[in-house]
Design a protein around this motif. Structure first.
Motif, PDB file in Angstrom:
ATOM      1  N   LYS A  49      -4.560  -4.387  -3.165  1.00  0.00           N
ATOM      2  CA  LYS A  49      -5.768  -4.961  -2.567  1.00  0.00           C
ATOM      3  C   LYS A  49      -6.322  -4.041  -1.481  1.00  0.00           C
ATOM      4  O   LYS A  49      -7.528  -3.842  -1.368  1.00  0.00           O
ATOM      5  N   LEU A  98     -12.271  -4.634   3.883  1.00  0.00           N
ATOM      6  CA  LEU A  98     -11.146  -5.522   4.157  1.00  0.00           C
ATOM      7  C   LEU A  98     -10.728  -5.380   5.615  1.00  0.00           C
ATOM      8  O   LEU A  98     -10.655  -4.270   6.145  1.00  0.00           O
ATOM      9  N   LEU A 148      -7.420 -10.304   5.406  1.00  0.00           N
ATOM     10  CA  LEU A 148      -6.081 -10.426   4.831  1.00  0.00           C
ATOM     11  C   LEU A 148      -5.046 -10.433   5.953  1.00  0.00           C
ATOM     12  O   LEU A 148      -5.102  -9.601   6.861  1.00  0.00           O
ATOM     13  N   GLN A 172      -3.921 -16.895   3.937  1.00  0.00           N
ATOM     14  CA  GLN A 172      -3.540 -15.481   3.929  1.00  0.00           C
ATOM     15  C   GLN A 172      -4.737 -14.589   3.628  1.00  0.00           C
ATOM     16  O   GLN A 172      -4.854 -13.489   4.168  1.00  0.00           O
ATOM     17  N   VAL A 173      -5.637 -15.087   2.795  1.00  0.00           N
ATOM     18  CA  VAL A 173      -6.842 -14.335   2.431  1.00  0.00           C
ATOM     19  C   VAL A 173      -8.042 -15.261   2.536  1.00  0.00           C
ATOM     20  O   VAL A 173      -7.973 -16.420   2.134  1.00  0.00           O
ATOM     21  N   ARG A 174      -9.123 -14.758   3.116  1.00  0.00           N
ATOM     22  CA  ARG A 174     -10.374 -15.512   3.137  1.00  0.00           C
ATOM     23  C   ARG A 174     -11.535 -14.553   3.301  1.00  0.00           C
ATOM     24  O   ARG A 174     -11.361 -13.399   3.711  1.00  0.00           O
ATOM     25  N   HIS A 225       0.614  -6.241  -1.183  1.00  0.00           N
ATOM     26  CA  HIS A 225      -0.789  -6.213  -0.759  1.00  0.00           C
ATOM     27  C   HIS A 225      -1.424  -4.828  -0.900  1.00  0.00           C
ATOM     28  O   HIS A 225      -2.635  -4.687  -0.702  1.00  0.00           O
ATOM     29  N   GLU A 227     -13.749  -9.287   3.535  1.00  0.00           N
ATOM     30  CA  GLU A 227     -12.610 -10.175   3.348  1.00  0.00           C
ATOM     31  C   GLU A 227     -11.572  -9.916   4.429  1.00  0.00           C
ATOM     32  O   GLU A 227     -11.445  -8.798   4.933  1.00  0.00           O
TER      33      GLU A 227
END
Length: 199
Positions: free
Chosen positions: A14, A113, A155, A145-147, A11, A153
Motif C-alpha cells: 500500500k 498516503l 494509514l 486502521q485505514v480511512r 502494509h 488516505e
C-alpha cells in the motif's frame, strides 16, 4: 515482546502504491519508531516526514530542530509546518488536532498516503475519551486502521502494537525521542484518561 519493522511488512504494498507517502512526525517515541521502520523496509526516499509546530510549548523550536536532526541521520526529507491554534471553546487538544489535520489534508493529493503512529494504547484512550463524551456506536468503534483523509488516505500501521512493545524496540535500538512536557498535564482529557483511568 517487542516490535520489529518486519511487522509492518503487510502494509508495504500500500505504501509503495501511494503517489507520495507522508509520515506525521512529532519526534515522540511512537512516530520515531514508525519512521525508522519505514526507512528500514523501504528506504529513506519512500517517505517525507511532516512535523507540525503547534506553538504551544516553549520547547517547540527545539523539538523541530531535534526532528530535523533525526531525519538528517536517516536521510529523510522533513517538511516543518507552523500552525496557529484557534481555541474557540472546544479545548486546546481538539483545536490542535483540527489544526494539524487541516495541514495534512492540504498536503495530500489523490493517491497520496499519510502514515500516523497511533498504537493500541492510543486506541483504548480514544474509545474511553469518546465514551466519556457520549459518542454513539460509530465513535466507540475507535480509530480505523485505514480511512480517507481529504483527497488522500490515512494509514495507522502500528495500531495492533502496545506502547510498551514499541518502547522495548526503541530502547534496544537506542532511539532518541522527545518527551512532551504537556503529557503530564492532567487538565488535558487524554492525559487524565491515560494516567488515571486506564491504569
Amino acid at each position: 515482546m517487542s516490535f520489529s519493522p518486519d511487522y509492518i511488512a503487510p502494509h508495504v504494498p500500500k505504501i509503495r502504491r501511494a503517489g507520495h507517502c507522508y509520515l506525521a512526525y512529532s519526534g515522540g517515541m511512537d512516530s520515531h519508531v514508525l519512521l525508522q521502520a519505514v526507512v528500514k523496509l523501504l528506504g529513506a526516499d519512500a517517505v517525507t516526514a511532516i512535523h507540525i509546530n503547534h506553538q504551544l510549548s516553549k520547547n517547540a523550536d527545539a523539538w523541530r530542530q531535534h526532528c530535523q536532526a533525526r531525519c538528517d541521520e536517516l536521510g529523510v526529507v522533513m517538511q516543518a509546518e507552523i500552525v496557529t491554534i484557534d481555541n474557540d471553546g472546544q479545548g486546546v487538544e481538539q483545536a490542535a488536532r483540527e489544526a494539524r489535520y487541516a495541514v495534512f489534508e492540504k498536503l495530500l493529493s489523490p493517491s497520496d498516503l499519510l502514515l500516523m503512529a497511533h498504537h493500541a494504547d492510543d486506541q483504548v484512550e480514544t474509545v474511553l475519551y469518546r465514551l466519556l463524551r457520549g459518542s454513539g456506536p460509530r465513535g466507540l468503534a475507535g480509530m480505523p486502521q485505514v480511512r480517507s483523509l481529504g483527497p488522500g488516505e490515512l494509514l495507522r500501521p502500528l495500531l495492533s502494537y502496545t506502547r510498551a512493545e514499541l518502547e522495548v524496540y526503541a530502547r534496544a535500538e537506542n532511539l532518541n525521542w522527545i518527551e512532551d512536557e504537556s503529557n503530564q498535564d492532567l487538565s488535558f482529557d487524554r492525559n487524565f484518561i491515560r494516567q488515571k483511568v486506564v491504569p
